[in-house]
Design a protein around this motif. Structure first.
Motif, mmCIF file in Angstrom:
data_model
loop_
_atom_site.group_PDB
_atom_site.id
_atom_site.type_symbol
_atom_site.label_atom_id
_atom_site.label_comp_id
_atom_site.label_asym_id
_atom_site.label_seq_id
_atom_site.Cartn_x
_atom_site.Cartn_y
_atom_site.Cartn_z
ATOM 1 N N THR A 53 0.835 -1.196 0.000
ATOM 2 C CA THR A 53 0.000 0.000 0.000
ATOM 3 C C THR A 53 0.871 1.247 0.000
ATOM 4 O OG1 THR A 53 -1.846 -1.087 1.128
ATOM 5 C CG2 THR A 53 -1.724 1.310 1.295
ATOM 6 N N ARG A 54 1.938 1.231 0.787
ATOM 7 C CA ARG A 54 2.873 2.366 0.810
ATOM 8 C C ARG A 54 3.541 2.543 -0.540
ATOM 9 N NH1 ARG A 54 8.441 2.614 3.241
ATOM 10 N NH2 ARG A 54 8.020 0.597 4.184
ATOM 11 N N VAL A 55 3.959 1.449 -1.166
ATOM 12 C CA VAL A 55 4.596 1.534 -2.475
ATOM 13 C C VAL A 55 3.630 2.100 -3.505
ATOM 14 C CG1 VAL A 55 5.544 0.167 -4.378
ATOM 15 C CG2 VAL A 55 6.272 -0.297 -2.032
ATOM 16 N N ARG A 56 2.382 1.639 -3.497
ATOM 17 C CA ARG A 56 1.394 2.156 -4.452
ATOM 18 C C ARG A 56 1.182 3.656 -4.264
ATOM 19 N NH1 ARG A 56 -1.902 -1.832 -2.244
ATOM 20 N NH2 ARG A 56 -1.427 -3.880 -3.140
ATOM 21 N N ASP A 57 1.123 4.081 -3.017
ATOM 22 C CA ASP A 57 0.878 5.499 -2.733
ATOM 23 C C ASP A 57 2.035 6.372 -3.225
ATOM 24 O OD1 ASP A 57 -1.541 4.881 -1.584
ATOM 25 O OD2 ASP A 57 -0.797 4.956 0.482
ATOM 26 N N LEU A 58 3.252 5.836 -3.198
ATOM 27 C CA LEU A 58 4.428 6.614 -3.578
ATOM 28 C C LEU A 58 4.725 6.544 -5.079
ATOM 29 C CD1 LEU A 58 6.825 5.619 -0.644
ATOM 30 C CD2 LEU A 58 5.795 7.868 -1.017
ATOM 31 N N ALA A 59 4.195 5.531 -5.743
ATOM 32 C CA ALA A 59 4.579 5.276 -7.131
ATOM 33 C C ALA A 59 3.789 6.124 -8.119
ATOM 34 C CB ALA A 59 4.410 3.797 -7.455
ATOM 35 N N SER A 60 4.463 6.488 -9.197
ATOM 36 C CA SER A 60 3.831 7.170 -10.323
ATOM 37 C C SER A 60 4.321 6.517 -11.606
ATOM 38 C CB SER A 60 4.184 8.657 -10.321
ATOM 39 O OG SER A 60 5.601 8.833 -10.424
ATOM 40 N N GLU A 61 3.612 6.724 -12.683
ATOM 41 C CA GLU A 61 4.047 6.194 -13.970
ATOM 42 C C GLU A 61 5.185 7.057 -14.522
ATOM 43 O OE1 GLU A 61 1.142 4.779 -16.819
ATOM 44 O OE2 GLU A 61 -0.443 5.118 -15.338
ATOM 45 N N PRO A 62 6.165 6.436 -15.159
ATOM 46 C CA PRO A 62 7.287 7.213 -15.701
ATOM 47 C C PRO A 62 6.845 8.136 -16.822
ATOM 48 C CG PRO A 62 7.396 4.934 -16.444
ATOM 49 C CD PRO A 62 6.318 4.996 -15.408
ATOM 50 N N GLN A 63 7.571 9.220 -16.981
ATOM 51 C CA GLN A 63 7.269 10.143 -18.072
ATOM 52 C C GLN A 63 7.471 9.445 -19.399
ATOM 53 O OE1 GLN A 63 9.625 13.673 -17.639
ATOM 54 N NE2 GLN A 63 8.541 14.358 -15.803
ATOM 55 N N GLY A 64 6.580 9.736 -20.341
ATOM 56 C CA GLY A 64 6.676 9.110 -21.643
ATOM 57 C C GLY A 64 6.195 7.685 -21.638
ATOM 58 N N SER A 65 5.398 7.307 -20.601
ATOM 59 C CA SER A 65 4.906 5.936 -20.529
ATOM 60 C C SER A 65 3.930 5.673 -21.658
ATOM 61 C CB SER A 65 4.233 5.681 -19.173
ATOM 62 O OG SER A 65 3.162 6.575 -18.985
ATOM 63 N N ARG A 66 3.845 4.435 -22.051
ATOM 64 C CA ARG A 66 2.969 4.075 -23.150
ATOM 65 C C ARG A 66 1.511 4.204 -22.737
ATOM 66 N NH1 ARG A 66 5.493 -1.063 -21.983
ATOM 67 N NH2 ARG A 66 4.195 -2.283 -20.579
ATOM 68 N N PRO A 67 0.565 4.404 -23.635
ATOM 69 C CA PRO A 67 -0.839 4.531 -23.285
ATOM 70 C C PRO A 67 -1.344 3.264 -22.646
ATOM 71 C CG PRO A 67 -0.438 5.187 -25.583
ATOM 72 C CD PRO A 67 0.815 4.597 -25.077
#
Length: 218
Positions: free
Chosen positions: A204-218
């Motif tokens: 849950t902590r990892v999910r809260d901190l994570a974002s998709e990388p820039q330029g990620s595929r659709p």
């Protein structure tokens, strides 16, 4: 990766990886480089690439010793980024090729060995799974996070849960925190309710901190 050696006369204060795997009373932690007090649980870490060990560090020492910042030493600072890939293609077939006997595993490139390493938590600590090249390649090809992964200091963290696989890029110290907590809490054949609840909380902590990388595929 291995933690620092144990003392022979008096049990030393846990440092490096051992702080995640050794019960300890509340007390100050100190930088293993200069001895300065460290504030809180989430202070910086360095990877000693030669010894394959984590080192607790203060901010100034982390910047000074980090070879990725321009020095020629053996240390690399563990970055703090968390990335997710909800569109990954790690399916049941890919997971089966990994031959991981539990539902969690992490993967990183070890520059000292010049090869990928796959580890998973167990009652004995971090256990290495011998990966065939095709199995490792199947993971790399199935997630865009592989292109962002920094050797030694970041890992791909996978969890097979409720019929699907979660895939994250995380700092390597989070993976060893996970290993240490599972080692301390594991009971019985499947880990027990307390270990599973702790694992849920960490993800849950990892999910809260994570974002998709820039330029990620659709």
């Amino acid at each position: 990766m291995n933690g620092p050696p144990n003392g022979t006369v008096r049990a030393p204060r846990p440092t490096g990886l051992r702080r995640f795997t050794t019960p300890r009373p509340p007390r100050e932690e100190r930088c293993e480089m200069c001895g300065a007090r460290l504030a809180g649980e989430h202070h910086p870490h360095l990877v000693d690439v030669d010894k394959r060990a984590l080192v607790c560090a203060c901010g100034p020492c982390s910047q000074l010793m980090d070879r990725s910042a321009g020095s020629q030493g053996r240390f690399r600072a563990v970055p703090g980024r968390f990335l997710s890939d909800p569109g990954h293609r790690i399916d049941d077939r890919t997971w089966e090729t990994l031959r991981i006997p539990v539902s969690v595993a992490f993967f990183f490139h070890n520059s000292a060995l010049d090869r990928p390493v796959a580890l998973y938590p167990s009652p004995a600590g971090a256990t290495e799974s011998e990966l065939e090249e095709s199995a490792w390649r199947s993971v790399l090809d199935a997630t865009q996070l592989a292109a962002h992964l920094e050797a030694d200091v970041e890992a791909l963290l996978l969890r097979r849960h409720e019929g699907r696989t979660e895939c994250f890029l995380v700092p390597i110290d989070i993976c060893y925190e996970l290993v240490g907590r599972m080692r301390l809490l594991w009971q019985g054949f499947d880990g027990g309710a307390e270990a599973r609840a702790d694992l849920d909380a960490l993800f849950t902590r990892v999910r809260d901190l994570a974002s998709e990388p820039q330029g990620s595929r659709p």
